[in-house]
Design an enzyme around this catalytic site. Structure first.
Site, PDB file in Angstrom:
ATOM      1  N   PHE A  58     110.577  61.506  74.908  1.00 61.00           N
ATOM      2  CA  PHE A  58     109.707  61.692  74.286  1.00 61.00           C
ATOM      3  C   PHE A  58     108.226  61.758  74.292  1.00 61.00           C
ATOM      4  O   PHE A  58     107.359  62.614  73.783  1.00 61.00           O
ATOM      5  CB  PHE A  58     110.101  61.222  72.832  1.00 61.00           C
ATOM      6  CG  PHE A  58     109.556  59.809  72.793  1.00 61.00           C
ATOM      7  CD1 PHE A  58     108.503  59.724  71.926  1.00 61.00           C
ATOM      8  CD2 PHE A  58     110.322  58.751  73.052  1.00 61.00           C
ATOM      9  CE1 PHE A  58     107.912  58.104  71.975  1.00 61.00           C
ATOM     10  CE2 PHE A  58     109.915  57.397  72.998  1.00 61.00           C
ATOM     11  CZ  PHE A  58     108.599  57.257  72.539  1.00 61.00           C
ATOM     12  N   LYS A  59     107.746  60.792  75.187  1.00 62.73           N
ATOM     13  CA  LYS A  59     106.356  60.664  75.550  1.00 62.73           C
ATOM     14  C   LYS A  59     105.689  61.688  76.446  1.00 62.73           C
ATOM     15  O   LYS A  59     104.320  61.837  76.227  1.00 62.73           O
ATOM     16  CB  LYS A  59     106.260  59.067  76.152  1.00 62.73           C
ATOM     17  CG  LYS A  59     107.026  58.103  75.340  1.00 62.73           C
ATOM     18  CD  LYS A  59     106.988  56.810  76.000  1.00 62.73           C
ATOM     19  CE  LYS A  59     107.562  55.774  74.894  1.00 62.73           C
ATOM     20  NZ  LYS A  59     107.798  54.232  75.534  1.00 62.73           N
ATOM     21  N   ASP A  60     106.518  62.631  76.781  1.00 61.18           N
ATOM     22  CA  ASP A  60     105.683  63.747  77.527  1.00 61.18           C
ATOM     23  C   ASP A  60     104.959  64.519  76.401  1.00 61.18           C
ATOM     24  O   ASP A  60     103.935  64.854  76.753  1.00 61.18           O
ATOM     25  CB  ASP A  60     106.662  64.849  77.968  1.00 61.18           C
ATOM     26  CG  ASP A  60     107.678  63.901  79.451  1.00 61.18           C
ATOM     27  OD1 ASP A  60     106.473  63.308  80.184  1.00 61.18           O
ATOM     28  OD2 ASP A  60     108.554  64.348  79.643  1.00 61.18           O
ATOM     29  N   THR A 112     107.074  55.370  79.214  1.00 62.40           N
ATOM     30  CA  THR A 112     105.614  55.494  78.966  1.00 62.40           C
ATOM     31  C   THR A 112     105.115  55.848  80.243  1.00 62.40           C
ATOM     32  O   THR A 112     104.258  56.612  80.832  1.00 62.40           O
ATOM     33  CB  THR A 112     104.718  54.444  78.312  1.00 62.40           C
ATOM     34  OG1 THR A 112     105.254  54.690  77.096  1.00 62.40           O
ATOM     35  CG2 THR A 112     103.409  54.802  78.347  1.00 62.40           C
TER      36      THR A 112
END
Length: 540
Positions: free
Chosen positions: A131-133, A164
């Site tokens: 999800f950090k993309d 991350t």
């Protein structure tokens, strides 16, 4: 005689409703009035607090008109409420966001998939499969935009519990005027996560394996960012969720997913969010404050349950970090929790400062029951044990032919626990969404342990097998990281001023490699006499 011409004085025009954008201030009160660009580059506030907008834009009368927009168009509507046109012109911001999400493999960027009686928001279709993309592809382009407009050097310092780091590296590798140092806890990230970081060999990427926990890595980053002379000299910035832009960009997928479930904007959604550092769910909290019809936000932790303990008892007490199958949540100090405390304490910076100073000295932060009840009205919470995580992975594979990553399994388990308490039930005008925070292929050991089967290997991950890697091992101390950053930037030639360069050691022992030495060469690659003599002196 004619009258003298009238004199006009220019005055600031009052903000028109819906057009003013926030300035940024520290949760602890020591900084105020920062621009969006300042907030992006500042990362951690100079007083040790986190930067927050001085007001949260209300879009309750506007958000319904965004329902048919694409992901990057929704992102523009969100970001432009927090970043004025004089900071980034609208045309540039639209282009920047469109480019950021063109790197995702799925046409919807963040698709939402019905699995049984819940929906899974699949946040893992970006370059690093997490999800950090969503935030870091955008943040990398924000940095590049500002650095192009106002040339300077930037040194990114990041702590990672797994995802991350790889997302930051994929967002920043090869970018001009940026060096990226990523700290991860040795032996506490998955093999896939480590390979995603250490196999990127761009010269501006520096991976540091720290002999400690993620909390140790995070504390080192905060300590170095709190050294204001060091921060200024090296242009230190942050990509961890202490950076406000990370939270801001993540707000987008709450709105986008809501539109997919309720295109007429006529329902409510409960989001169950696997939670460690509190950044992902904080974005949902901001979405709700902006006017998105969110019924519940569920804090779903693993056995590192400091957040669940706070919402159930009002006690935020630091404990021991337990290694689990969901390493990105193996955290006992949640950085973004301070941002929530700012709102829970009714934006009273003095209360936040006192609470955080007390927590730093004692490892404890307790609130009265009345305050805890207000927090429980904002968030439901549950924790999942390792057997519960494994059982959820096995059941979803056998029942729905759907593979959960261990973090997402915590989110599923939380929903199931709450339903036993008659909460989070589906019904007319209400849907439940679990955030799928990472691709399950990043955690094959958890799937094997739960099901006894080997998961399919993604082509992108298969290409990493046997790849060359680069990484430095360091003790868990700020001094060692400080020295490594200084030495690495010197050898990279990225100091702004010659006078800033440290006097280099002409030869140094290589840590972790007995008998191995690093020797400085001259510009033609020749071993100079001084280095040879120093080597003889040090080795005998």
């Amino acid at each position: 005689p004619s009258s003298p011409p009238p004199t006009f004085h220019l005055a600031a025009m009052p903000d028109q409703p819906g057009t003013r954008t926030p300035r940024y201030r520290s949760t602890r009160g020591g900084q105020q009035g920062l621009s969006f660009e300042d907030a992006v580059f500042e990362g951690l506030a100079t007083d040790g607090g986190l930067l927050v907008p001085d007001f949260v834009p209300d879009v309750s009368s506007q958000f319904k008109s965004w329902a048919s927009m694409s992901f990057h168009e929704v992102a523009f509507e969100i970001v432009s409420r927090y970043c004025s046109d004089d900071q980034i012109p609208a045309s540039d911001l639209k282009d920047l966001l469109k480019r950021s999400y063109a790197t995702f493999e799925h046409k919807e960027v963040v698709p939402c998939r019905k699995v049984g009686d819940i929906h899974v928001m699949e946040l893992f279709h970006g370059p690093s499969l997490s999800f950090k993309d969503v935030a870091l592809q955008g943040l990398g382009n924000l940095y590049q935009f500002f650095l192009t407009r106002n040339p300077r050097r930037l040194t990114i310092l990041a702590a990672t519990s797994g995802d991350t780091g790889s997302a930051a590296i994929h967002g920043l590798a090869g970018k001009e005027n940026i060096d990226c140092f990523v700290l991860f806890p040795e032996g506490r990230v998955s093999q896939v996560q480590q390979l995603q970081m250490t196999s990127v060999l761009d010269p501006n990427v520096h991976c540091l394996s720290v002999k400690g926990t993620f909390d140790d890595c995070q504390n080192i980053v905060k300590e170095l960012m709190g050294d204001l002379a060091f921060k200024k000299k090296f242009g230190i910035g942050a990509v961890n969720s202490i950076n406000w832009a990370r939270i801001l960009l993540q707000i987008t997928y709450y709105f986008y997913t809501y539109y997919k479930l309720f295109p007429k904007c006529d329902g409510q959604v409960t989001f169950s969010v696997p939670t460690g550092n509190f950044g992902d769910i904080l974005a949902g909290y901001y979405a709700k404050r902006m006017g998105l019809p969110i019924k519940h936000l569920v804090v779903a932790t693993n056995s590192n349950d400091i957040l669940d303990r706070f919402f159930s008892s009002g006690k935020y007490d630091k404990g021991t970090v337990h290694a689990t199958s969901s390493p990105s949540m193996d955290i006992q100090i949640s950085s973004n929790f301070e941002r929530y405390l700012y709102y829970l304490f009714e934006e009273d910076s003095d209360k936040v400062l006192k609470a955080m100073e007390g927590f730093k000295s004692t490892g404890q932060l307790h609130v009265p029951e009345e305050v805890r009840k207000r927090a429980a009205a904002d968030f439901l919470s549950c924790s999942a044990s390792e057997p519960q995580v494994s059982e959820a992975i096995k059941r979803y594979d056998s029942t729905h032919s759907y593979v959960l990553c261990p973090h997402t399994a915590c989110g599923v388990n939380a929903v199931e626990q709450l339903r036993k308490q008659s909460q989070c039930e589906n019904g007319p005008g209400h849907e439940v969404v679990v955030l799928g925070t990472a691709h399950p292929a990043k955690f094959p050991d958890a799937f094997v342990q739960a099901t006894g089967k080997q998961p399919a290997l993604l082509p992108a991950l298969a290409r990493m097998q046997g790849a060359k890697t680069r990484c430095q091992q360091l003790p868990a101390s700020a001094d060692s990281v400080h020295a490594t950053i200084q030495r690495s930037l010197y050898y990279r030639g990225t100091y702004l001023h010659h006078s800033d360069r440290p006097k280099p050691e002409r030869c140094e022992s290589l840590e972790g490699e007995p008998g191995m030495w690093i020797v400085a060469l001259d510009v033609e690659g020749t071993l100079v006499g001084e280095a040879w003599l120093e080597l003889q002196k040090k080795t005998g």
